[in-house]
Design an enzyme around this catalytic site. Structure first.
Site, short mmCIF file in Angstrom:
data_model
loop_
_atom_site.label_atom_id
_atom_site.label_comp_id
_atom_site.label_asym_id
_atom_site.label_seq_id
_atom_site.Cartn_x
_atom_site.Cartn_y
_atom_site.Cartn_z
CB SER A 1 -0.74 0.00 1.13
OG SER A 1 -2.15 0.78 1.18
CB CYS B 1 1.86 7.66 -8.01
SG CYS B 1 0.78 6.86 -9.42
#
Length: 561
Positions: free
Chosen positions: A45, A49
């Protein structure tokens, strides 16, 4: 559904966007389910980006990229996360996976009732000699960013080569420049940002070069040579040679499908895992989400591999719903994406013109270059906006936008309209917020809708610089003489809008098609209306001289121009 939800055992392979969202959603639906998430890396998690910005210390700490730790999954959701655990194979008949603990080397089997594959995508590594040389990196994980940062520090890196002009390539280019590193950007296409049409990119190319980046377009890397001083020489197929201390590969990704193959699951024509609208694979007990999957494009109907976080997260939720007994479906993708680069924003949604032409789909388009807010308020920044639509019913097919401000807002508006099956007539009537610092009473989205609607209705039909030759037409430039003198289209006759009406009787041929242009399209529209109301067969070049310049720089002008 019984209180507490479905009692089932769910295994999830891959713990980034799709896998993590699937695990959390499954728990929110069922307290009874046993949920185990595997990831062969040391993190789950995390925001991949943000990795280019971690390399440059714009993001100052790895912890900022980690959205949820294994401990948080356990304490908050009662989800067991096993990091550094590689799932080696799937026995779909017995419903077991084979797992290796990468710390101890121990291997074991784990059973499942439902299996979710979210292994993501891996960087492409074409067979280029020297690709495995020290100092050549791809960027996909937090450890990748750590290795790159260490290499830069240890070798006092001042020169870099970035291979690939997509999202990662452009973001790494910007962050290297931010670090004071000299960059050469090599891209095999004649443009960066392949999802956009070429005429949208000349100003982006200029901005890249203005910031000191050497831009090498239309060329590909053929060899990487390691030097005695640990430097690198990159040679291109076109014969160019560039020296660098580090090379970043950003030439795309491939779906990771080894587990799917071991399970006998169907793959699609593009190499991704084929899933239905429930995110279920060809095996009824196995689901797949995220970058490893092929999903249907809602505009073209084609299946595509689309490595974007938004669709991956939505697929994770939908897979969890269906595993837990809820009926939920994934509508497909429309490739909405955005990239920031040197104070510019590049964004798109839906199909581009190249794709529509390739598929022989019916379309028309508008180009416009409005300010991001009203011109009378200081600071208005121009944007280039392109909207594609069906000329029969006005259905929106796609949009692209480049500018310094307000780009994300316009693409998000049009993306939402596309999702709801909207048309240019909907854009024409869209009620959007307005104050001088935010937009205009006629927002750029409204304007795009109005221009397209006027063309469909026949009030002001459009011409296009890449599709319409003006050889047998009367080419009319309605700008002021001073503007004409600074630059114009060869063969154009200059009759300014202010004296157009007096010129209609003697200077404009009545029996010849009239093609009109101005600076960006507005005065051309006024002239086209006046001419058509006076009996002339006139059309307005969409986007005006600004669009002409962009098409010319991109080498896309129609024949005989």
């Amino acid at each position: 559904m019984a209180p507490g939800g479905v009692k089932t055992k769910v295994l999830i392979v891959g713990g980034v966007a799709g896998g993590a969202s699937c695990a959390a959603r499954a728990r929110r639906i069922s307290e009874a389910a046993e949920i185990i998430l595997f990831d062969k890396g040391g993190f789950v998690s995390f925001a991949n980006c943000g990795l280019p910005y971690r390399v440059s210390d714009v993001i100052a700490d790895d912890k900022s990229l980690i959205l949820a730790s294994p401990e948080l999954f356990k304490n908050r959701f009662n989800i067991e996360v096993r990091i550094q655990s590689e799932v080696l194979s799937v026995d779909a008949t017995r419903k077991f996976v084979r797992v290796r603990n990468l710390v101890t080397g121990n291997e074991y089997d784990e059973s499942y009732d439902a299996l979710v594959l979210a292994p993501g995508a891996a960087p492409l590594r074409p067979p280029i000699p020297g690709l495995d040389s020290p100092g050549v990196f791809a960027l996909r994980t937090i450890p990748d960013s750590q290795y790159i940062r260490s290499w830069i520090a240890e070798h006092n890196v001042k020169t870099a080569i970035v291979v690939g002009g997509g999202f990662i390539g452009l973001e790494m280019t910007e962050n290297f420049v931010h670090m004071g590193i000299k960059v050469v950007l090599i891209e095999g296409l004649k443009q960066v940002m392949a999802p956009l049409d070429a005429e949208m990119l000349p100003r982006v190319h200029e901005r890249i070069q203005e910031r000191g980046v050497e831009l090498c377009l239309g060329d590909i890397v053929s060899r990487i040579e390691q030097q005695p001083d640990e430097g690198l020489v990159v040679e291109t197929k076109g014969g160019k040679r560039f020296d660098a201390q580090i090379v970043i590969l950003g030439i795309g990704v491939r779906p990771v499908t080894e587990l799917a193959k071991s399970a006998g699951i169907e793959l699609g024509a593009r190499g991704g895992i084929r899933i239905d609208d429930r995110c279920r694979t060809s095996d009824p007990n196995i689901w797949a989400v995220g970058d490893a999957c092929e999903t249907k494009d809602i505009i073209t109907g084609e299946f595509a591999v689309l490595p974007l976080a938004g669709p991956a997260n939505r697929q994770g939720r939908i897979a969890a719903d269906n595993i837990m007994g809820r009926s939920s479906s994934f509508r497909g993708v429309q490739a909405t994406a955005i990239c920031g680069l040197f104070d510019m924003t590049v964004a798109c949604t839906g199909a581009n013109e190249k794709t529509l032409q390739r598929l022989n789909m019916r379309y028309d388009k508008v180009h416009l270059s409005p300010g991001h807010h009203v011109g009378y308020l200081p600071g208005a920044k121009p944007m280039d906006l392109k909207v594609l639509y069906d000329p029969h019913d006005g259905k929106l097919l796609g949009a692209q936008c480049v500018g310094e401000e307000g780009v994300d807002k316009r693409i998000d508006i049009i993306s939402t309209a596309i999702q709801k099956g909207g048309t240019v007539f909907d854009l024409e009537e869209a009620e959007l917020c307005y104050a001088p610092q935010f937009g205009a009473a006629k927002d750029p989205c409204n304007m795009a809708g109005m221009i397209a609607a006027n063309s469909i209705r026949g009030d002001a039909p459009l011409a296009h610089w890449n599709l319409d030759s003006y050889m047998n037409s009367f080419l009319l430039d309605v700008r002021e003489p001073a503007e004409f003198e600074r630059g114009h289209v060869e063969g154009a006759i200059n009759i300014s809008l202010t004296r157009l009406r007096e010129a209609m009787e003697s200077e404009i041929p009545a029996g010849q098609p009239i093609l009109v242009y101005c600076a960006v399209g507005q005065r051309g529209y006024y002239a086209t209306r006046a001419l058509r109301l006076s009996g002339f067969n006139a059309r307005n070049f969409s986007g005006g001289f600004r669009a002409y310049t962009n098409y010319k720089k991109a080498g896309l002008l129609a024949p005989a121009q």
